[in-house]
Motif scaffolding. Structure first.
Motif, PDB file in Angstrom:
ATOM      1  N   LEU A  24    -112.025 -33.044  61.416  1.00 35.31           N
ATOM      2  CA  LEU A  24    -113.473 -33.147  61.573  1.00 35.31           C
ATOM      3  C   LEU A  24    -113.943 -34.599  61.435  1.00 35.31           C
ATOM      4  O   LEU A  24    -114.844 -35.039  62.152  1.00 35.31           O
ATOM      5  CB  LEU A  24    -114.188 -32.262  60.549  1.00 35.31           C
ATOM      6  CG  LEU A  24    -114.062 -30.757  60.779  1.00 35.31           C
ATOM      7  CD1 LEU A  24    -114.628 -29.993  59.594  1.00 35.31           C
ATOM      8  CD2 LEU A  24    -114.771 -30.353  62.058  1.00 35.31           C
ATOM      9  N   ARG A  25    -113.323 -35.338  60.519  1.00 38.20           N
ATOM     10  CA  ARG A  25    -113.692 -36.749  60.357  1.00 38.20           C
ATOM     11  C   ARG A  25    -113.348 -37.544  61.603  1.00 38.20           C
ATOM     12  O   ARG A  25    -114.100 -38.430  62.022  1.00 38.20           O
ATOM     13  CB  ARG A  25    -112.994 -37.352  59.144  1.00 38.20           C
ATOM     14  CG  ARG A  25    -113.620 -36.974  57.841  1.00 38.20           C
ATOM     15  CD  ARG A  25    -113.198 -37.879  56.695  1.00 38.20           C
ATOM     16  NE  ARG A  25    -111.876 -38.449  56.803  1.00 38.20           N
ATOM     17  CZ  ARG A  25    -110.815 -38.064  56.091  1.00 38.20           C
ATOM     18  NH1 ARG A  25    -110.916 -37.096  55.212  1.00 38.20           N
ATOM     19  NH2 ARG A  25    -109.649 -38.660  56.247  1.00 38.20           N
TER      20      ARG A  25
ATOM     21  N   LYS B 262    -115.868 -36.741  64.256  1.00 39.71           N
ATOM     22  CA  LYS B 262    -117.136 -37.419  63.972  1.00 39.71           C
ATOM     23  C   LYS B 262    -117.046 -38.889  64.359  1.00 39.71           C
ATOM     24  O   LYS B 262    -117.985 -39.456  64.921  1.00 39.71           O
ATOM     25  CB  LYS B 262    -117.493 -37.291  62.495  1.00 39.71           C
ATOM     26  CG  LYS B 262    -118.816 -37.911  62.141  1.00 39.71           C
ATOM     27  CD  LYS B 262    -119.134 -37.772  60.676  1.00 39.71           C
ATOM     28  CE  LYS B 262    -120.452 -38.455  60.363  1.00 39.71           C
ATOM     29  NZ  LYS B 262    -120.689 -38.567  58.937  1.00 39.71           N
TER      30      LYS B 262
ATOM     31  N   THR C 193    -122.232 -30.980  62.569  1.00 38.19           N
ATOM     32  CA  THR C 193    -121.813 -31.793  61.431  1.00 38.19           C
ATOM     33  C   THR C 193    -121.836 -31.027  60.114  1.00 38.19           C
ATOM     34  O   THR C 193    -121.281 -31.500  59.130  1.00 38.19           O
ATOM     35  CB  THR C 193    -122.705 -33.042  61.307  1.00 38.19           C
ATOM     36  OG1 THR C 193    -124.064 -32.626  61.202  1.00 38.19           O
ATOM     37  CG2 THR C 193    -122.536 -33.946  62.512  1.00 38.19           C
TER      38      THR C 193
ATOM     39  N   GLN D 186    -110.373 -31.042  57.397  1.00 36.34           N
ATOM     40  CA  GLN D 186    -111.317 -32.104  57.054  1.00 36.34           C
ATOM     41  C   GLN D 186    -110.964 -33.387  57.807  1.00 36.34           C
ATOM     42  O   GLN D 186    -111.853 -34.068  58.328  1.00 36.34           O
ATOM     43  CB  GLN D 186    -111.303 -32.355  55.557  1.00 36.34           C
ATOM     44  CG  GLN D 186    -112.311 -33.394  55.114  1.00 36.34           C
ATOM     45  CD  GLN D 186    -112.196 -33.728  53.644  1.00 36.34           C
ATOM     46  OE1 GLN D 186    -111.105 -33.710  53.081  1.00 36.34           O
ATOM     47  NE2 GLN D 186    -113.307 -34.017  53.018  1.00 36.34           N
TER      48      GLN D 186
ATOM     49  N   ARG E 181    -115.647 -29.363  52.875  1.00 32.15           N
ATOM     50  CA  ARG E 181    -115.593 -30.108  51.612  1.00 32.15           C
ATOM     51  C   ARG E 181    -115.845 -29.192  50.417  1.00 32.15           C
ATOM     52  O   ARG E 181    -115.167 -29.286  49.393  1.00 32.15           O
ATOM     53  CB  ARG E 181    -116.611 -31.245  51.659  1.00 32.15           C
ATOM     54  CG  ARG E 181    -116.329 -32.343  50.679  1.00 32.15           C
ATOM     55  CD  ARG E 181    -117.240 -33.523  50.881  1.00 32.15           C
ATOM     56  NE  ARG E 181    -118.597 -33.164  50.513  1.00 32.15           N
ATOM     57  CZ  ARG E 181    -119.678 -33.412  51.248  1.00 32.15           C
ATOM     58  NH1 ARG E 181    -119.567 -34.021  52.408  1.00 32.15           N
ATOM     59  NH2 ARG E 181    -120.865 -33.044  50.837  1.00 32.15           N
TER      60      ARG E 181
ATOM     61  N   ILE F  41    -118.392 -30.217  58.193  1.00 31.15           N
ATOM     62  CA  ILE F  41    -117.776 -31.136  57.232  1.00 31.15           C
ATOM     63  C   ILE F  41    -118.163 -30.732  55.814  1.00 31.15           C
ATOM     64  O   ILE F  41    -117.320 -30.682  54.915  1.00 31.15           O
ATOM     65  CB  ILE F  41    -118.196 -32.589  57.525  1.00 31.15           C
ATOM     66  CG1 ILE F  41    -117.649 -33.027  58.884  1.00 31.15           C
ATOM     67  CG2 ILE F  41    -117.714 -33.526  56.435  1.00 31.15           C
ATOM     68  CD1 ILE F  41    -118.139 -34.376  59.342  1.00 31.15           C
TER      69      ILE F  41
END
Length: 63
Positions: free
Chosen positions: A28-29, A32, A40, A25, A47, A43
């Motif tokens: 990925l953040r 982004k 996208t 996570q 989660r 994500i």
């Protein structure tokens, strides 16, 4: 990952899975934030997997 697969794992394996998902996570953040993430929806999937693992961990802990 399915909840039925998670229920078969022990507490240590669930904790390891949770740590891996949290790292994913974070990655990925960061992607982004730097405009490198093309898909996208990943994500959201990560989660939800985190929530699934935490739910199974809480259910096993209450028994």
């Amino acid at each position: 990952m399915k909840a039925s697969e998670l229920r078969n794992k022990d507490q240590a394996a669930l904790q390891q899975e949770l740590n891996e998902l949290l790292k994913a996570q974070f990655g990925l953040r960061m992607q982004k934030g730097t405009q490198q993430l093309t898909n996208t929806s990943q994500i959201r999937k990560v989660r939800r997997d985190i929530a699934r693992v935490k739910t199974v961990m809480n259910a096993k802990g209450n028994k």
